[in-house]
Design a protein around this motif. Structure first.
Motif, PDB file in Angstrom:
ATOM      1  N   LEU A   4     -17.571  11.784 -17.232  1.00 14.64           N
ATOM      2  CA  LEU A   4     -16.748  13.188 -16.514  1.00 14.64           C
ATOM      3  C   LEU A   4     -16.033  12.519 -15.653  1.00 14.64           C
ATOM      4  CD1 LEU A   4     -16.785  16.179 -17.048  1.00 14.64           C
ATOM      5  CD2 LEU A   4     -18.254  16.267 -15.137  1.00 14.64           C
ATOM      6  N   GLY A   5     -16.831  11.693 -14.705  1.00 16.62           N
ATOM      7  CA  GLY A   5     -16.286  11.120 -13.373  1.00 16.62           C
ATOM      8  C   GLY A   5     -14.896  10.431 -13.969  1.00 16.62           C
ATOM      9  N   PHE A  45     -23.160  11.021 -19.142  1.00 15.10           N
ATOM     10  CA  PHE A  45     -22.302  12.208 -18.957  1.00 15.10           C
ATOM     11  C   PHE A  45     -21.640  11.998 -17.669  1.00 15.10           C
ATOM     12  CE2 PHE A  45     -22.364  16.350 -16.577  1.00 15.10           C
ATOM     13  CZ  PHE A  45     -21.355  16.803 -17.226  1.00 15.10           C
ATOM     14  N   GLY A  46     -22.214  11.618 -16.461  1.00 15.27           N
ATOM     15  CA  GLY A  46     -21.596  11.721 -15.089  1.00 15.27           C
ATOM     16  C   GLY A  46     -20.568  10.548 -14.994  1.00 15.27           C
ATOM     17  N   ASN A  47     -20.794   9.263 -15.967  1.00 11.58           N
ATOM     18  CA  ASN A  47     -19.810   8.303 -15.829  1.00 11.58           C
ATOM     19  C   ASN A  47     -18.432   8.800 -16.563  1.00 11.58           C
ATOM     20  OD1 ASN A  47     -20.413   5.763 -14.488  1.00 11.58           O
ATOM     21  ND2 ASN A  47     -22.316   6.292 -15.638  1.00 11.58           N
TER      22      ASN A  47
END
Lengths: 76, 329
Positions: free
Chosen positions: B276-277, B272-274
């Motif tokens: 979204l980033g 998710f973080g990758n």
């Protein structure tokens, strides 16, 4: 809560990037050394380096997610 | 109308640092190319002097040595003209787009995907877009099954070679990471990787990638959790799986359970973080470039929506296989 304090909290949680950056630098330098010593193993070293970098990067990503959650749930 | 366009251009000139920066870059580029061509001319002139004296001793070597040099400089000049043309077209595109009055958008990112009302259901947009991804993948699979697979030959060529390489490498990787657990696991691993990459590639078409939603990545990680426990129970039985938690130093059983639960959470938030980033970076570039966001975001999108998801999908399946191996050992 005050918006400034929320911003400071978010900034502190993004500080995980420091550790991730140092770790990624060490991993890359070791990979460069390994390739210089054994150029024929560069394919294997490359894939392992990519996996290691992505795993190391995830610590920075955790901080980033924490910062986002702080900003969006508390900051409104 | 005209005054409106003029004021818009004036506003662009005043407000947009991109314009000033690109003009400065262009000016520097022009000056540099002029200077370098003058220097080269001087160098060539200086080289011709001694060459003229040498020609008496080695005329052939001089001729053959000089010709490719001239071709190279000609090629270089042509390339420079092409770069200049591309930059000019880019700037003109940006200026023309800047003349179109567009509502000033606030930069906003939401962690949750927006809700969509469909057939009386309140759905998350990531569900809809993941349906699109599933439809694409299923359509591709049906087309391959109906039209390509019956025509397979003994000696693979073209698309057959590609398919066989993909399936073979997926099953080989599965076997090397998790041991021999049957062919179904390789198929599951391959479909998870294909789904993650397709979801991210949909962002190239302006849709929000479903994998940049914590709910979607969480459900993928739950699938991983379920599959690893299924294989653990199938290999060792329910009693063996439970006994593996209290094996030798029994007091660390709580930590073992915690590690099993935290694995999927870290998988979910990593993906998710990758994603979204990447989305936030591309959005920020769009906002910073304004009307000049013509070609640069496409190149960035190729990295953030194609290359990066490939790596992240690889990490995802590697960790899934690691969890499965830990559960079965």
């Amino acid at each position: 809560m005050e918006l400034g304090l929320i911003a400071i909290g978010a900034a502190l949680s993004v500080m995980t990037g420091v550790g991730a950056g140092i770790g990624m630098g060490i991993a890359t330098s070791k990979a460069v050394e390994a390739v210089a010593r054994q150029p024929e193993a560069s394919g294997k070293i490359n894939t392992m380096l990519l996996i290691g970098l992505a795993l190391t990067e995830s610590t920075a990503i955790y901080g980033f997610i924490t910062a986002l959650i702080i900003l969006f749930t508390m900051g409104g | 109308m005209l005054s409106g366009a003029g004021s818009a251009a004036g506003k662009l000139w005043r407000d947009s640092p991109v314009w000033v920066v690109s003009a400065a870059v262009l000016a520097l580029f022009l000056a540099g190319s002029l200077l370098s061509s003058r220097i080269r001319r001087k160098r060539v002139a200086a080289q011709v002097g001694p060459d003229g004296e040498k020609t008496g001793t080695e005329p052939d070597g001089e001729k053959t040595g000089k010709k490719p040099d001239g071709e190279k400089s000609e090629k270089k000049r042509r390339r420079r003209h092409m770069i200049l043309g591309v930059v000019l077209v880019w700037m003109i595109c940006g200026l023309l787009l800047g003349l179109i009055p567009a509502p000033k958008e606030e930069f906003a990112v939401s962690i949750m995907a927006e809700r969509v009302a469909l057939f009386g259901l309140d759905l998350s947009s990531s569900v809809l877009i993941s349906w699109v991804a599933i439809a694409l993948l299923a359509g591709a699979a049906v087309i391959l099954r109906l039209f390509v697979i019956p025509r397979f030959r003994a000696v693979p060529r073209g698309i057959q070679l590609l398919l066989e390489t993909a399936v073979d490498s997926a099953s080989k990787y599965t076997r090397s990471e998790a041991g021999n657990l049957g062919d179904n696991l390789g198929a599951y691993i391959f479909s998870v990787a294909a789904f993650i990459v397709t979801c991210a590639a949909l962002e190239l078409f302006g849709l929000r990638a479903p994998t940049s939603d914590l709910v979607m990545t969480g459900s993928l990680a739950l699938c991983t959790f379920a599959v690893s426990n299924y294989y653990g129970i199938r290999v060792k039985g329910i009693g063996g799986r439970l006994r593996s938690f209290i094996a030798p130093p029994a007091f660390i059983a709580p930590f073992r359970i915690l590690a099993d639960i935290s694995g999927p959470i870290s998988l979910a938030s990593r993906l998710f973080g990758n994603m979204l980033g990447g989305m936030i970076v591309v959005d920020l570039v769009y906002m910073a470039l304004g009307s000049f966001g013509v070609g640069i975001p496409a190149a960035l999108g190729l990295y953030f929506n194609v290359f990066h998801p490939l790596i992240q999908g690889f990490i995802f399946i590697t960790l899934t296989l690691t969890f499965i191996r830990e559960a079965t050992e």
